[in-house]
Enzyme design. Structure first.
Site: not given
Ligand SMILES: CNc1ncnc2c1ncn2[C@@H]1O[C@H](COP(=O)(O)O)[C@@H](O)[C@H]1O
Ligand SMILES: [Zn+2]
Length: 344
Positions: A103, A203
């Site tokens: 959010p 990760e």
């Molecule tokens: C590739 N590996 C990853 N590692 C960690 N966090 C990740 C990610 N991939 C995505 N996100 C998390 O998801 C957000 C985008 O979706 P939403 O804006 O939340 O819908 C990214 O800004 C990051 O905070």
């Protein structure tokens, strides 16, 4: 039956999919056309940049979300994106999807508005595309603890109205930023509110933080790339499923190549429950079907293996036992005895 068709038609369960990473390039262009009118050259060029991973490291991957976040910074863009992402998973025969999103306060929306917009998009997406969807609300570790507290504090307002949709919390964000320990009090509060927790854990190489995460406790582990054998053993004993995202890790260069992915060791040694996930299927230009095909290609998965992976995902889904029972039935019906006899 051709294995590609078999896997595509296989009822699947997706447990690790970030909303703003899960729109395919075509869907982004479809969304752009709806939002900005006919496909502008500039927009088409920008959206094609999303899946360009020449020499991109993990940090470079996070920059790609900025483009998506602009697209979903309005109620209309976010609502449409939610429905289109759900549609894409349903087209890939995902029977149950746990979508996750962070959010955000935007010019047009507060965090509360953002969350309500996504929840309404999920209600509509479920109706339109006949797929079960729940939501994990993401805490972004690269933002402040105060931001995280604001997010956790708005959830109770939506629990009763969207009780069968709000399933838990995702701790994610650039693992090179922020400290897990700072977020423990707010994650503890979420746990007290009976919200399940999936943590992006190991990760990157950060053994002391991983020990702290395991000590704190989680319901599922996202990625698990740099878990030591000892840490993996601990998670296995706690029956914490590892959400393996093959293509995500290879394209972010946290894993050198598919054949070296830690999925192989976890799956064959049965050291912990393991599931296949996409993470950001738009950014990484993949689908959950493709993740199964990659696992078959590099780890010689059989059809019984694929069935086992799907049933493990059901076991570790953040849903009721009744829903799990229905999902197991759908999967077992697909993998009937006749099909299991046929080679992959
Ligand atoms: C590739 N590996 C990853 N590692 C960690 N966090 C990740 C990610 N991939 C995505 N996100 C998390 O998801 C957000 C985008 O979706 P939403 O804006 O939340 O819908 C990214 O800004 C990051 O905070
Ligand atoms: Zn993720």
């Amino acid at each position: 039956m051709n294995i590609n068709i078999f896997v595509h038609e296989m009822p699947k369960v997706e447990l690790h999919a970030h909303l703003n990473g899960s729109l395919s390039v075509n869907t982004i262009q479809e969304l752009g056309a709806k939002l900005y009118g006919s496909k502008s050259e500039e927009f088409t060029h920008l959206s094609e940049q999303l899946t360009n991973f020449d020499n991109v490291d993990l940090g470079g991957c996070f920059e790609k979300f900025d483009f998506m976040h602009k697209l979903t910074s309005t109620r209309r863009g976010l609502h449409l994106a939610t429905i289109l992402a759900i549609r894409d998973f349903a087209k890939d025969n995902v029977a149950y999807l746990e979508l996750r999103t962070t959010p955000k306060n935007t010019e047009e929306m507060s965090k509360k508005d953002y969350l309500e917009c996504v929840l309404e998009g999920i209600v509509r997406g479920k109706e339109l595309h006949n797929i079960l969807v729940t939501l994990l609300i993401s805490i972004d570790r690269s933002q402040s603890v105060a931001e995280a507290e604001e997010t956790i504090n708005i959830i109770p307002k939506f629990r009763s109205r969207y009780n069968n949709i709000i399933a838990g919390i995702d701790f994610s964000g650039n693992p090179n930023k922020g400290n897990f320990s700072d977020f423990k009090p707010v994650l503890e509060k979420a746990r007290e509110d009976n919200l399940k927790l999936s943590v992006h854990c190991a990760e990157i190489h950060n053994p002391s933080e991983v020990d702290e995460m395991i000590e704190f406790g989680m319901d599922r582990c996202g990625h698990g790339t740099f878990l030591t054998d000892q840490q993996l053993h601990k998670l296995g004993k706690q029956k914490v499923a590892i959400e393996c995202c093959l293509t995500s890790n290879v394209k972010c260069s946290t894993v050198a190549k598919y054949s070296e992915h830690h999925f192989r060791n976890i799956f064959t040694s049965e050291s912990a429950p393991v599931v296949l996930c996409t993470d950001d299927c738009g950014i990484f230009n993949t689908t959950l079907s493709n993740e199964f095909l990659m696992a078959k290609k590099y780890f010689a998965l059989s059809k019984p293996d694929m069935m086992k992976l799907s049933l493990t995902a059901v076991d570790h889904a953040f849903v009721s036992e009744n829903v799990k029972r229905d999902l197991r039935r759908i999967i077992e019906r697909y993998f009937d005895s006749e099909c299991l006899r046929l080679p992959c």
